[in-house]
Each structure stands twice: as structure tokens, then as C-alpha cells.
Motif scaffolding. Structure first.
Motif, PDB file in Angstrom:
ATOM      1  N   HIS A  84      -7.264  -6.627 -65.026  1.00 42.73           N
ATOM      2  CA  HIS A  84      -8.097  -7.513 -65.832  1.00 42.73           C
ATOM      3  C   HIS A  84      -9.347  -7.824 -65.032  1.00 42.73           C
ATOM      4  CE1 HIS A  84      -8.577 -10.376 -69.117  1.00 42.73           C
ATOM      5  NE2 HIS A  84      -8.875 -11.316 -68.242  1.00 42.73           N
ATOM      6  N   ASP A  85     -10.462  -8.041 -65.714  1.00 46.35           N
ATOM      7  CA  ASP A  85     -11.712  -8.372 -65.026  1.00 46.35           C
ATOM      8  C   ASP A  85     -11.696  -9.850 -64.655  1.00 46.35           C
ATOM      9  OD1 ASP A  85     -14.280  -8.740 -64.109  1.00 46.35           O
ATOM     10  OD2 ASP A  85     -15.185  -7.411 -65.606  1.00 46.35           O
ATOM     11  N   THR A  89     -14.050 -12.953 -66.425  1.00 46.77           N
ATOM     12  CA  THR A  89     -13.361 -13.842 -67.366  1.00 46.77           C
ATOM     13  C   THR A  89     -12.913 -15.154 -66.742  1.00 46.77           C
ATOM     14  OG1 THR A  89     -11.187 -12.884 -66.881  1.00 46.77           O
ATOM     15  CG2 THR A  89     -12.499 -11.841 -68.629  1.00 46.77           C
ATOM     16  N   LEU A  91     -10.120 -15.556 -65.305  1.00 52.00           N
ATOM     17  CA  LEU A  91      -8.748 -15.659 -65.780  1.00 52.00           C
ATOM     18  C   LEU A  91      -7.854 -14.708 -64.988  1.00 52.00           C
ATOM     19  CD1 LEU A  91      -6.843 -16.774 -68.057  1.00 52.00           C
ATOM     20  CD2 LEU A  91      -7.428 -14.711 -69.354  1.00 52.00           C
ATOM     21  N   ARG A 322     -12.088 -21.523 -64.493  1.00 49.00           N
ATOM     22  CA  ARG A 322     -12.882 -20.291 -64.609  1.00 49.00           C
ATOM     23  C   ARG A 322     -13.797 -20.116 -63.405  1.00 49.00           C
ATOM     24  NH1 ARG A 322     -12.724 -17.591 -69.412  1.00 49.00           N
ATOM     25  NH2 ARG A 322     -11.729 -18.662 -71.172  1.00 49.00           N
ATOM     26  N   SER A 326     -13.140 -16.981 -60.836  1.00 48.91           N
ATOM     27  CA  SER A 326     -14.187 -15.952 -60.769  1.00 48.91           C
ATOM     28  C   SER A 326     -14.722 -15.776 -59.356  1.00 48.91           C
ATOM     29  CB  SER A 326     -15.346 -16.317 -61.699  1.00 48.91           C
ATOM     30  OG  SER A 326     -14.932 -16.335 -63.040  1.00 48.91           O
TER      31      SER A 326
END
Length: 354
Positions: A84-85, A89, A91, A322, A326
Motif C-alpha cells: 500500500h502507498d 495515504t 494509512l 495521516r 506518511s
């Protein structure tokens, strides 16, 4: 089956953490007795052990066997499909593969983890893990309702707030994060150990409210004690290691401490083994504003510590989550001195201890 390595004696200095018997939290009298112990533990070390949480050693061993499945039974090409990025995101979802985070001096991490939102069942997962999803879901619910909620009630009592104050911010089915993480640390080369001074994960605070770590025998976790010295967290069979995070520090106006901790190379007699971890990370609902609960009589008496100038600048849990997710391990840190590095997230200084 994942075989848990037994910790052998080694000349290390252990942190002296409080041991909380969670079975006592089932009665008002028990909570009244436990609340000051939990309050004091979370105001000094910010860490504590929890015992008698209701699951047996056999159930504990079972979840560790399941926790190794995403690492030992999923092919590398399938792992890549479940990435997943994280930076884009903010996340954590599915795999964080090795060498995503920068540790120090050009060395990247050798840590792999698999993250599942606490809902578990309405998500895609690797084929090898799918037969175990009902058990993982039950484990997530147990952590949330039978461990997290009693701890949150004790933390509320410690601030002389209604018992459900923090519970009401942590709905299992509400919009927000909170996840089960299976995490595996792999041994590193001597060159990487030398470049990072044996640090596998820099000193940091968790960004949620409460972290539940299921104790496992390979020693690597250290906490910064109140005297500024790093001490090891000792393994206790079928115990939990509980710590407060930044969100709890924000909500409590600094009354509870988001404690600095790091992961480093194990003592000499345990080096060369992988280290498997099982975590439950709790966060409030996404829309909760992380400002101090000024209605607390304790804060009214003792004063409030804020990480921003006024409460209108306080982020929501979603904004803070977030931003922290990140940035972690990917941003350029500003060196403050020989030990501390800093970054700014949502106007708040976030420190890392090398």
C-alpha cells in the motif's frame, strides 16, 4: 509452526515496570484499587505490564503461530500485491516490506509487518492467511473490548473523569483506525549494526492512544526511563506490555506520558534469531479532536501541558494519524543535537531519539 525462543540470562538492565492484574478491573472495588496504580505507571514510565487478561498461554501461542503465516507462508510476489502507498495515504494497510524506512547512515530497515484494520473480515488478505481470519477477528475484538476498554476506564478514573470518557472515543465499529499488526524483525549484517549503533528502530512515541504488545521472549525493546537512561523491557510469559501514545498525551493535557521507546539488536545470547511481534494499536475515532479534557479536576488543579498554542490548533485523530504515518521513516529529519532529531507535523514538533 513458529517456535518461540526462550530468553536466556544476559547481563542487561531491566526497567522496573508496574504489573497490573486486569482481572481486578471487573468490579468497582477492583477498579478503585487499580486506578491509582495505572495512573502512576502512566505518569512515570508510561509503560506497564498487564497480567490475568483472560487468555491462556495456549491461546497466546496460537496467535503467535498465526502471526508468522504472512511472513513464512506467503510468496514474495503475492506479498507485493498486498502492499500500500503508505506515504501518499497516511494509512498502514497490508504489508510494509523490508527496507522502506531509513534508520541511519544510509541503512534501511529489516522489518516486515502485516497490518489489518480491526474489522479484519471485510478486507482482502493473502490466500495463506484467509483460513485464520475468524480467529484474528475474535482476537481483535478481545483486545478492544476485554483489554483496551478496561484500561481506558482506569485511565479515566486516574483523571477523575467519568469511566466511559475514553471508551466513548474508541468505538470498534466507528469511523477510524486501530489495527492488529504482525511484525517480524530479521537479523542484520554487522556492517549495518555498526552504522546504526545497533539501533533497529529509533526512539519514538507511538501516535495513538494505547498500544498493546503481546510479550515475546527475544529481548529488543527498550524504554527511556525517567532518569534519561535506556532500559530493557523484560519478557513475562503470557503478559502484555502496555504503553500510552501521543494522542493520549494530547487528550490528557500531558498528564499521561507518551513514552519514548526504541528497538535495538538483542543481547549477545539472542542475536541471529528473527523476532516476531503481535500488537494491537488503539486510536480514537477519526473525528475526535486531540485537545486536553479540561473538565478533568486533576488538570484544573495541576495545570495543562499543550503541544500547540491553543486548542483551536489541535488536530483530529485522522489528521494526526495521516501526518505521522506518511512521514515516519521517509522524511528528512533535522538534527537538534547528538541524540535528538526533529520534524514538524501539523504544527507539532515530533522528536526521534537516536
Amino acid at each position: 509452526m513458529y517456535r518461540r525462543r526462550r530468553r536466556r540470562k544476559s547481563p542487561v538492565e531491566w526497567a522496573d515496570l508496574a504489573v497490573i492484574d486486569l482481572s481486578m478491573a471487573s468490579t468497582p472495588e477492583g477498579r478503585a484499587e487499580l486506578a491509582p496504580k495505572v495512573r502512576d505507571a502512566m505518569r512515570t514510565y508510561g509503560f506497564m505490564y498487564v497480567v490475568n487478561h483472560g487468555l491462556t498461554q495456549a491461546q497466546n501461542d496460537r496467535i503467535f503461530d498465526i502471526a508468522d503465516v504472512p511472513f513464512s507462508q506467503v510468496p514474495e510476489d503475492e506479498k507485493k500485491k498486498f502492499t500500500h502507498d503508505i506515504k501518499a495515504t497516511g494509512l498502514y494497510k497490508w504489508y510494509k516490506l523490508r527496507q522502506y524506512w531509513h534508520i541511519d547512515n544510509g541503512v534501511r530497515d529489516q522489518i516486515e509487518h502485516y497490518n489489518m484494520h480491526r474489522e479484519i473480515v471485510n478486507q482482502d488478505h493473502p490466500k495463506a492467511l484467509q483460513p485464520f481470519l475468524p480467529e484474528i477477528r475474535a482476537f481483535a475484538e478481545y483486545n478492544h473490548y476485554n483489554i483496551l476498554y478496561p484500561i481506558l476506564r482506569l485511565l479515566a478514573r486516574g483523571m477523575e473523569l467519568p469511566e466511559e470518557t475514553f471508551v466513548d472515543m474508541h468505538g470498534f465499529d466507528h469511523k477510524g483506525e486501530g489495527w492488529i499488526r504482525f511484525m517480524k524483525y530479521y537479523p542484520r549484517t554487522k556492517e549495518d549494526e555498526d552504522k546504526t549503533k545497533n539501533v533497529w528502530l529509533k526512539g519514538h512515541m507511538d501516535f495513538g492512544t494505547v498500544t498493546i504488545l503481546w510479550s515475546q521472549p527475544v529481548s529488543a525493546l527498550q524504554i527511556m526511563s525517567p532518569d534519561g537512561k535506556w532500559r530493557w523491557v523484560k519478557h513475562m510469559d503470557n503478559a502484555l506490555v502496555i504503553n500510552a501514545g501521543e494522542a493520549m498525551e494530547f487528550l490528557s493535557g500531558g498528564f499521561y506520558k507518551g513514552t519514548i521507546h526504541r528497538v535495538r539488536q538483542p543481547p549477545a545470547d539472542q542475536q541471529g534469531y528473527p523476532r516476531l511481534g503481535v500488537f494491537y494499536f488503539a486510536l480514537t475515532d477519526d473525528d475526535v479532536v486531540l485537545k486536553p479534557l479540561t473538565e478533568s479536576p486533576v488538570l484544573q488543579r495541576d495545570g495543562i501541558q499543550r503541544r500547540w498554542e491553543d486548542d483551536s490548533q489541535a488536530p483530529t485523530m485522522e489528521q494526526w494519524r495521516r501526518g505521522r504515518t506518511s512521514a515516519y521513516g521517509t522524511t528528512q529529519l533535522k538534527k537538534k543535537d547528538d541524540v535528538v532529531e526533529e520534524e514538524f507535523i501539523n504544527g507539532v514538533v515530533v522528536k526521534h531519539w537516536n
